[in-house]
Design a protein around this motif. Structure first.
Motif, PDB file in Angstrom:
ATOM      1  N   ASP B  96       0.873  -1.175   0.000  1.00  0.00           N
ATOM      2  CA  ASP B  96       0.000   0.000   0.000  1.00  0.00           C
ATOM      3  C   ASP B  96       0.905   1.219   0.000  1.00  0.00           C
ATOM      4  O   ASP B  96       2.022   1.151   0.491  1.00  0.00           O
ATOM      5  CB  ASP B  96      -0.860   0.036   1.266  1.00  0.00           C
ATOM      6  N   TYR B  97       0.380   2.331  -0.505  1.00  0.00           N
ATOM      7  CA  TYR B  97       1.202   3.534  -0.469  1.00  0.00           C
ATOM      8  C   TYR B  97       1.393   3.990   0.968  1.00  0.00           C
ATOM      9  O   TYR B  97       0.432   4.156   1.713  1.00  0.00           O
ATOM     10  CB  TYR B  97       0.577   4.684  -1.269  1.00  0.00           C
ATOM     11  N   ARG B  98       2.647   4.134   1.336  1.00  0.00           N
ATOM     12  CA  ARG B  98       2.975   4.778   2.601  1.00  0.00           C
ATOM     13  C   ARG B  98       4.136   5.717   2.328  1.00  0.00           C
ATOM     14  O   ARG B  98       5.049   5.383   1.583  1.00  0.00           O
ATOM     15  CB  ARG B  98       3.384   3.743   3.659  1.00  0.00           C
ATOM     16  N   ASN B  99       4.095   6.857   2.951  1.00  0.00           N
ATOM     17  CA  ASN B  99       5.082   7.885   2.637  1.00  0.00           C
ATOM     18  C   ASN B  99       6.524   7.424   2.836  1.00  0.00           C
ATOM     19  O   ASN B  99       7.370   7.614   1.963  1.00  0.00           O
ATOM     20  CB  ASN B  99       4.785   9.126   3.488  1.00  0.00           C
ATOM     21  N   GLN B 100       6.774   6.792   3.978  1.00  0.00           N
ATOM     22  CA  GLN B 100       8.156   6.519   4.360  1.00  0.00           C
ATOM     23  C   GLN B 100       8.887   5.575   3.390  1.00  0.00           C
ATOM     24  O   GLN B 100       9.937   5.955   2.857  1.00  0.00           O
ATOM     25  CB  GLN B 100       8.146   5.968   5.788  1.00  0.00           C
ATOM     26  N   THR B 103       9.150   7.238  -0.167  1.00  0.00           N
ATOM     27  CA  THR B 103      10.125   8.333  -0.200  1.00  0.00           C
ATOM     28  C   THR B 103      11.535   7.771  -0.221  1.00  0.00           C
ATOM     29  O   THR B 103      12.385   8.206  -1.009  1.00  0.00           O
ATOM     30  CB  THR B 103       9.953   9.243   1.050  1.00  0.00           C
ATOM     31  N   LEU B 125      -1.447  10.936  -3.896  1.00  0.00           N
ATOM     32  CA  LEU B 125      -0.217  10.158  -3.716  1.00  0.00           C
ATOM     33  C   LEU B 125       0.988  10.934  -4.246  1.00  0.00           C
ATOM     34  O   LEU B 125       1.996  11.085  -3.565  1.00  0.00           O
ATOM     35  CB  LEU B 125      -0.370   8.820  -4.453  1.00  0.00           C
ATOM     36  N   ARG B 127       1.487  14.112  -4.829  1.00  0.00           N
ATOM     37  CA  ARG B 127       1.863  15.333  -4.118  1.00  0.00           C
ATOM     38  C   ARG B 127       2.527  15.004  -2.783  1.00  0.00           C
ATOM     39  O   ARG B 127       3.473  15.669  -2.373  1.00  0.00           O
ATOM     40  CB  ARG B 127       0.621  16.187  -3.857  1.00  0.00           C
ATOM     41  N   ASP B 128       2.026  13.981  -2.118  1.00  0.00           N
ATOM     42  CA  ASP B 128       2.596  13.541  -0.842  1.00  0.00           C
ATOM     43  C   ASP B 128       4.046  13.108  -1.060  1.00  0.00           C
ATOM     44  O   ASP B 128       4.957  13.513  -0.346  1.00  0.00           O
ATOM     45  CB  ASP B 128       1.731  12.376  -0.321  1.00  0.00           C
ATOM     46  N   GLY B 131       6.533  16.118  -2.520  1.00  0.00           N
ATOM     47  CA  GLY B 131       6.939  17.068  -1.487  1.00  0.00           C
ATOM     48  C   GLY B 131       7.996  16.476  -0.565  1.00  0.00           C
ATOM     49  O   GLY B 131       8.935  17.153  -0.158  1.00  0.00           O
ATOM     50  N   SER B 132       7.834  15.196  -0.254  1.00  0.00           N
ATOM     51  CA  SER B 132       8.775  14.540   0.653  1.00  0.00           C
ATOM     52  C   SER B 132      10.123  14.302  -0.015  1.00  0.00           C
ATOM     53  O   SER B 132      11.175  14.525   0.583  1.00  0.00           O
ATOM     54  CB  SER B 132       8.205  13.190   1.111  1.00  0.00           C
ATOM     55  N   ILE B 215       7.060   3.232  10.598  1.00  0.00           N
ATOM     56  CA  ILE B 215       6.258   3.532  11.786  1.00  0.00           C
ATOM     57  C   ILE B 215       4.766   3.470  11.474  1.00  0.00           C
ATOM     58  O   ILE B 215       3.973   3.006  12.285  1.00  0.00           O
ATOM     59  CB  ILE B 215       6.666   4.924  12.324  1.00  0.00           C
ATOM     60  N   THR B 216       4.375   3.916  10.293  1.00  0.00           N
ATOM     61  CA  THR B 216       2.949   3.971   9.970  1.00  0.00           C
ATOM     62  C   THR B 216       2.455   2.650   9.400  1.00  0.00           C
ATOM     63  O   THR B 216       3.090   2.070   8.517  1.00  0.00           O
ATOM     64  CB  THR B 216       2.697   5.114   8.971  1.00  0.00           C
TER      65      THR B 216
END
Ligand SMILES: Cc1cc2nc3c(=O)[nH]c(=O)nc-3n(C[C@H](O)[C@H](O)[C@H](O)COP(=O)(O)OP(=O)(O)OC[C@H]3O[C@@H](n4cnc5c(N)ncnc54)[C@H](O)[C@@H]3O)c2cc1C
Ligand SMILES: Nc1ncnc2c1ncn2[C@@H]1O[C@H](COP(=O)(O)O)[C@@H](O)[C@H]1O
Lengths: 282, 363
Positions: B96-100, B103, B125, B127-128, B131-132, B215-216
């Motif tokens: 699944d998409y997760r930022n960490q 990135t 997705l 833009r998140d 930006g990171s 973490i998420t």
């Protein structure tokens, strides 16, 4: 007690911005400044967490001295402390330089009281990039939660938070740890009215003013124009289309005649539109 | 400076800083979730192809996902839409998409292979992630571009976007940092042709991360119920209404016409704000960008913030009672009249057209 920092920005009410027809410059005179509407959802969500669990809300903005008004307004809604990060050296900042300055200021805030959650709006109506939130999160090493439509639960003792995040075609339910940075989706709540005691408090409150040094920034190459990798090389008006609409008229001008005339003309010149229409099952 | 490079004053030959010159090639992040690739990825490849040809460099797709997801098929599709090669990171952590992890994966790829331009869709997705990644790489990112071009002399991306509430456009450059990053909204760029004779190589990279680093956690995914059915961005026919419809009941005339046409329904911002129409149906700068074959606009003035969202439609039919309404400046066909009488007449005319076809088809 939860300590929440809410990042707000004062923006010109863009509904009232006018562009000079000849010079293509923005006519700012008389355009009222408001709190970026998206940031109100962030502030309201912070207030709701405070209502539930008790807590302390610090609002912060980076901007010109007048931005103090936006902070005072936030206090009238219920924020506890307000910090204006203002310095000529910040002028010309793009999102990378803005997030650097905000992150640095939040680190200074943390020296007095650890921060559990940082809230941002989804985007600003003048910058409109949705980049500052992610930028601040990355610089502070906070878990980043963007496009949050609701906060399902906060468990202070276990330092856990469960949120709903808008994504394409649905909602992700995410569990993460605090400290984190949340960018709130619009429409997720409705800003409360300012109460009389809060309005009085707002009028009396001293908004803290931090210059570059107070915000903990030593390296001037990281802020303002110097700290901005992007440069605006040109501002211009969209080119007007030269071909105007062909107006459909008929002798009597009766609606059914006009409709028939339109279909005939349109299907004659653009047969692919007719084909598209005929793709429908009979 | 050597003798040969000396040119007349003001026309000095530009030399890119060697540290920046190391960055070469154009990348497009291929976005996909739950088994569907987002169309914006192919639109960006189409645009990326043009930029790559101008610069004389290769165009690459970047695909990240979990094993068992159709990652290789997305690479294949990327070739069809113009990519020369692909970078692929496959790892269960990317399910699944997760930022960490995303990135980390994308940042590591950029640091390893150094593209000069990195493009992503301006979706939730994209833009998140953009930006990171831009902050992690400390480089410039321009959001929501409506036009991309290259200043070939200085190998610089010219990213144009609306500014000041859409009344003006500005061109933004990232001169001294690499990669130059930009996001573009779905449907702003045209869908390129799909050429199934094209192919390319795939370079695989590992995600150096384990689940406990992240973490998420994703607890669940709740698919949309009704908004899911709004397919405005990719609709081929759209019927939109504006404040000129006067009353909420009159919006039914828009829906009636849309039903006959098999079209999607759109609206201007004031109608969303007054609650007449769902938010997912707003067309314009702060709503969706569309490019249908046919866009019918009734009771819409044609404000710039609406126009930028529908200007790229093949055929625009505008119905407005004011002959001087700005929408007539850019529509294909105009009908000056009362939307409340024209709309039912149009609905009937299209119904007749389709009925004639039905009659012609042998049972
Ligand atoms: C930052 C910002 C972002 C914005 N984003 C968007 C956006 O994404 N999308 C958007 O749509 N707007 C957006 N807007 C608002 C935009 O500026 C306009 O206000 C809006 O598009 C106008 O909507 P309208 O055409 O429905 O209404 P109006 O401008 O009021 O036009 C109504 C039209 O109906 C005509 N009319 C009246 N009676 C009849 C009749 N009986 N039959 C036929 N025609 C009739 C009138 O002549 C008039 O031209 C934004 C504004 C700002 C400041
Ligand atoms: N100058 C600023 N001061 C404080 N917060 C800001 C500032 N600029 C942006 N933000 C925050 O970052 C969010 C996204 O802004 P933007 O990237 O400009 O769209 C806003 O909604 C604010 O919460």
């Amino acid at each position: 007690m939860i300590h929440i920092v809410v990042c707000i920005k004062q923006v010109p009410d863009s509904a009232q911005i006018r562009v000079h027809p000849v010079t293509n410059t923005i006519m700012r005179q008389g355009v009222p400044a408001i709190i970026n509407p998206y940031d109100l959802f962030a502030l309201e969500e912070a207030l709701r967490i405070k209502d539930k669990f008790g807590g302390f809300i610090t609002v912060i903005t980076m901007g010109p001295p007048q931005a103090e008004n936006a902070l005072r307004k936030a206090v009238s809604f219920g924020a506890d402390d307000a910090i204006l990060v203002t310095d000529r050296a910040f002028a010309g900042a793009d999102t990378l330089a803005t997030s650097f300055a905000l992150a640095s200021a939040i680190r200074q805030i943390e020296k007095d009281m650890p921060v559990d959650i940082v809230f941002c709006g989804k985007q600003t109506i003048d910058g409109d990039t949705a980049q500052v939130g992610p930028g601040v999160a990355k610089r502070l090493g906070l878990e980043l939660l963007t496009y949050i439509s609701s906060i399902q639960s906060v468990d202070i003792d276990r330092r856990e938070i469960v949120v709903q995040r808008r994504s394409e075609g649905g909602v992700q339910v995410l569990k993460t740890r605090v400290p984190c940075l949340i960018t709130m989706l619009e429409g997720s709540n409705e800003m409360r009215f300012a109460t009389m005691p809060n309005m009085i408090r707002a009028a009396r409150t001293t908004v803290k003013r931090w210059d570059r040094v107070a915000a903990g920034i030593e390296d001037v190459t990281k802020i303002g124009l110097k700290g901005s990798p992007t440069v605006v090389s040109k501002v211009f008006a969209p080119s007007p289309k030269t071909v105007k609409a062909e107006i459909i008229t008929t002798n009597r001008g009766a609606p059914d005649e006009i409709a028939a005339a339109l279909l005939m003309k349109m299907f004659g010149r653009y047969p692919h539109v007719r084909e598209e229409l005929h793709k429908q099952p009979v | 400076m050597s003798e040969e490079t000396k040119k007349p004053a003001g026309k000095k030959k530009f030399e890119l800083d060697p540290a920046l010159a190391e960055y070469r090639g154009i990348w497009v992040f291929i976005e996909h979730e739950r088994g569907v690739a987002h169309g914006v990825s192919w639109e960006l490849l189409g645009e990326g192809r043009k930029l790559a040809d101008k610069l004389g460099v290769q165009l690459a797709g970047v695909v990240m996902g979990a094993p068992g997801e159709d990652t290789r098929r997305y690479c294949q599709e990327a070739f069809y839409y113009g990519a020369d090669h692909c970078y692929l990171i496959e790892d269960p952590l990317l399910k699944d998409y997760r930022n960490q992890p995303y990135t980390k994966g994308l940042t590591d790829l950029v640091n390893a292979y150094k593209p000069e331009i990195l493009l992503l869709g301006a979706t939730t997705l994209g833009r998140d992630l953009a930006g990171s990644v831009a902050t992690t790489l400390k480089t410039g990112l321009t959001a929501d571009c409506t036009e991309l071009n290259i200043d070939v002399d200085i190998r610089s991306l010219l990213a144009t976007r609306p500014t000041f509430g859409g009344s003006l456009l500005c061109t933004i450059q990232t001169l001294n940092y690499r990669p130059q990053m930009a996001t573009v909204r779905p449907r702003v760029m045209a869908m390129p042709p799909r050429d199934t004779t094209r192919s390319g190589g795939i370079a695989e990279q590992k995600l150096s991360m384990i689940e406990t680093d992240i973490i998420t956690k994703v607890l669940e995914f709740i698919p949309d119920q009704n908004t899911n059915k709004i397919n405005l961005e990719y609709a081929d026919i759209i019927v939109s209404g504006g404040k000129g419809l006067k009353k909420q009941e009159n919006f039914q005339l828009i829906r009636d016409l849309a039903t006959v046409l098999g079209a999607e329904v759109g609206a201007t911002r004031p109608l969303i704000q007054s609650g007449w129409v769902e938010a997912g149906r707003q067309v314009g700068q702060t709503g969706k960008t569309v490019r249908p074959k046919l866009y019918i606009a009734a009771g819409i003035s044609g404000a710039i913030q609406h126009r930028v969202g529908m200007d790229a439609s093949d055929v625009i039919v505008a119905i407005n009672s004011d002959p001087n309404a700005p929408i007539f400046d850019f529509a294909t066909y105009g009908i000056v009249g009362n939307a409340m009488t024209i709309l039912p007449a149009l609905t009937q005319a299209f119904r007749d057209e389709l009925a004639a076809r039905a009659a012609a088809v042998p049972a």
